[in-house]
Motif scaffolding. Sequence first.
Motif, short mmCIF file in Angstrom:
data_model
loop_
_atom_site.label_atom_id
_atom_site.label_comp_id
_atom_site.label_asym_id
_atom_site.label_seq_id
_atom_site.Cartn_x
_atom_site.Cartn_y
_atom_site.Cartn_z
N LEU A 21 0.82 -1.18 -0.18
CA LEU A 21 -0.05 0.00 0.04
C LEU A 21 0.85 1.20 0.10
CD1 LEU A 21 -2.91 -1.19 2.49
CD2 LEU A 21 -3.08 -0.89 0.11
N HIS A 22 2.00 1.22 0.09
CA HIS A 22 2.99 2.46 0.24
C HIS A 22 2.81 3.45 -0.69
CE1 HIS A 22 5.71 0.81 -2.72
NE2 HIS A 22 6.47 1.98 -2.84
N ASP A 23 2.43 3.20 -1.94
CA ASP A 23 2.26 4.28 -3.04
C ASP A 23 0.83 4.50 -3.29
OD1 ASP A 23 4.89 5.32 -3.51
OD2 ASP A 23 5.08 3.78 -4.78
N ILE A 24 -0.10 4.05 -2.47
CA ILE A 24 -1.56 4.14 -2.59
C ILE A 24 -1.98 5.51 -3.12
CG2 ILE A 24 -2.26 4.23 -0.24
CD1 ILE A 24 -4.99 2.42 -1.33
N GLY A 25 -1.27 6.50 -2.45
CA GLY A 25 -1.67 7.99 -2.50
C GLY A 25 -1.17 8.25 -4.02
N LYS A 26 -0.59 7.73 -4.68
CA LYS A 26 -0.39 8.13 -6.01
C LYS A 26 -1.75 8.06 -7.07
CE LYS A 26 4.55 7.31 -6.63
NZ LYS A 26 5.46 6.47 -7.43
N ILE A 27 -2.80 7.51 -6.47
CA ILE A 27 -3.94 7.55 -7.39
C ILE A 27 -4.69 9.04 -7.19
CG2 ILE A 27 -4.69 4.95 -6.78
CD1 ILE A 27 -6.74 5.90 -4.81
N GLY A 28 -4.09 9.75 -6.37
CA GLY A 28 -4.53 11.21 -6.29
C GLY A 28 -3.61 12.00 -6.87
N ILE A 29 -2.40 11.62 -7.61
CA ILE A 29 -1.63 12.45 -8.47
C ILE A 29 -2.17 12.32 -9.94
CG2 ILE A 29 0.70 12.92 -9.14
CD1 ILE A 29 0.05 13.17 -6.30
N LYS A 30 -2.29 13.47 -10.72
CA LYS A 30 -2.68 13.43 -11.87
C LYS A 30 -1.62 12.58 -12.70
CE LYS A 30 -4.31 18.35 -11.43
NZ LYS A 30 -4.07 19.57 -11.95
N ASP A 31 -2.42 11.91 -13.78
CA ASP A 31 -1.68 10.81 -14.70
C ASP A 31 -0.62 11.59 -15.52
OD1 ASP A 31 -2.92 8.70 -13.62
OD2 ASP A 31 -4.49 8.52 -15.48
N GLU A 32 -0.80 12.99 -16.02
CA GLU A 32 0.05 13.71 -16.80
C GLU A 32 1.09 13.93 -15.93
OE1 GLU A 32 -3.68 16.51 -15.61
OE2 GLU A 32 -3.28 14.55 -16.63
N VAL A 33 0.92 14.00 -14.63
CA VAL A 33 2.27 14.20 -13.85
C VAL A 33 3.04 12.98 -13.92
CG1 VAL A 33 3.28 14.96 -11.58
CG2 VAL A 33 1.36 16.19 -12.89
N LEU A 34 2.32 11.95 -13.25
CA LEU A 34 3.08 10.58 -13.13
C LEU A 34 3.79 10.00 -14.66
CD1 LEU A 34 0.24 8.63 -10.90
CD2 LEU A 34 2.71 9.47 -10.23
N GLN A 35 2.90 10.32 -15.46
CA GLN A 35 3.57 9.67 -16.79
C GLN A 35 4.03 10.61 -17.71
OE1 GLN A 35 3.03 6.22 -17.32
NE2 GLN A 35 1.74 6.28 -15.21
N LYS A 36 4.57 11.73 -17.13
CA LYS A 36 5.26 12.67 -17.92
C LYS A 36 6.77 12.15 -18.23
CE LYS A 36 7.22 17.57 -17.85
NZ LYS A 36 7.14 18.71 -16.78
N PRO A 37 6.88 12.28 -19.69
CA PRO A 37 8.12 11.81 -20.28
C PRO A 37 9.30 12.47 -20.19
CG PRO A 37 6.59 12.32 -22.00
CD PRO A 37 5.76 12.66 -20.78
N GLY A 38 9.57 13.36 -19.01
CA GLY A 38 10.62 14.14 -19.18
C GLY A 38 10.74 14.81 -17.90
N ILE A 39 11.78 15.50 -17.40
CA ILE A 39 11.95 16.28 -16.06
C ILE A 39 10.72 16.89 -15.63
CG2 ILE A 39 13.34 17.63 -14.67
CD1 ILE A 39 15.75 16.95 -16.63
N LEU A 40 10.36 16.61 -14.37
CA LEU A 40 9.30 17.27 -13.62
C LEU A 40 9.61 18.84 -13.26
CD1 LEU A 40 8.19 14.49 -11.08
CD2 LEU A 40 7.01 15.12 -13.31
#
Length: 152
Positions: A21-40
């Motif tokens: 469950l450690h990363d369950i909070g990632k469901i609250g992060i926008k996909d375009e940020v999680l899947q961004k193909p480059g530096i954040l």
Amino acid sequence: IAYQLGFAEDRLESLEFGALLHDIGKIGIKDEVLQKPGILSPEEYQHIQEHPLIGVKIVEGIDFFKDMIPMIRHHHEHFDGSGYPDGLAGEAIPLEARIIFVPDAFDAMSTLRPHRAAMPLQDVLMELENEKGKQFDPQVLEIFLQDKIYKT
């Protein structure tokens, strides 16, 4: 790792759930940020850093998960105190969170991500060694490296 540290069966079970469950909070992060193909951007990186707190909010009302809350909240704390969300250091970081952090970092470095290629195994191992006592609990890292689970 936990077995070698002498965890009892119930603590091992709690750690297993916490690790799942450690990363369950990632469901609250926008996909375009999680899947961004480059530096954040700094703002995007700050948004990603909210996932442990989001994860805590998701599970905090469920009694079964109360023992996992410290694992979810603190799995990005660094042994030297430079991590997040609370800047805990050393033994102040729950041991379970310190355990989760090592294989999670190994996985993050050794697998393909939207923003970068997987690192070669030797580079990952060198990075882990370089961060011993900084990001990673030295004892936990030593057990991980000695156990050779990562080579299978």
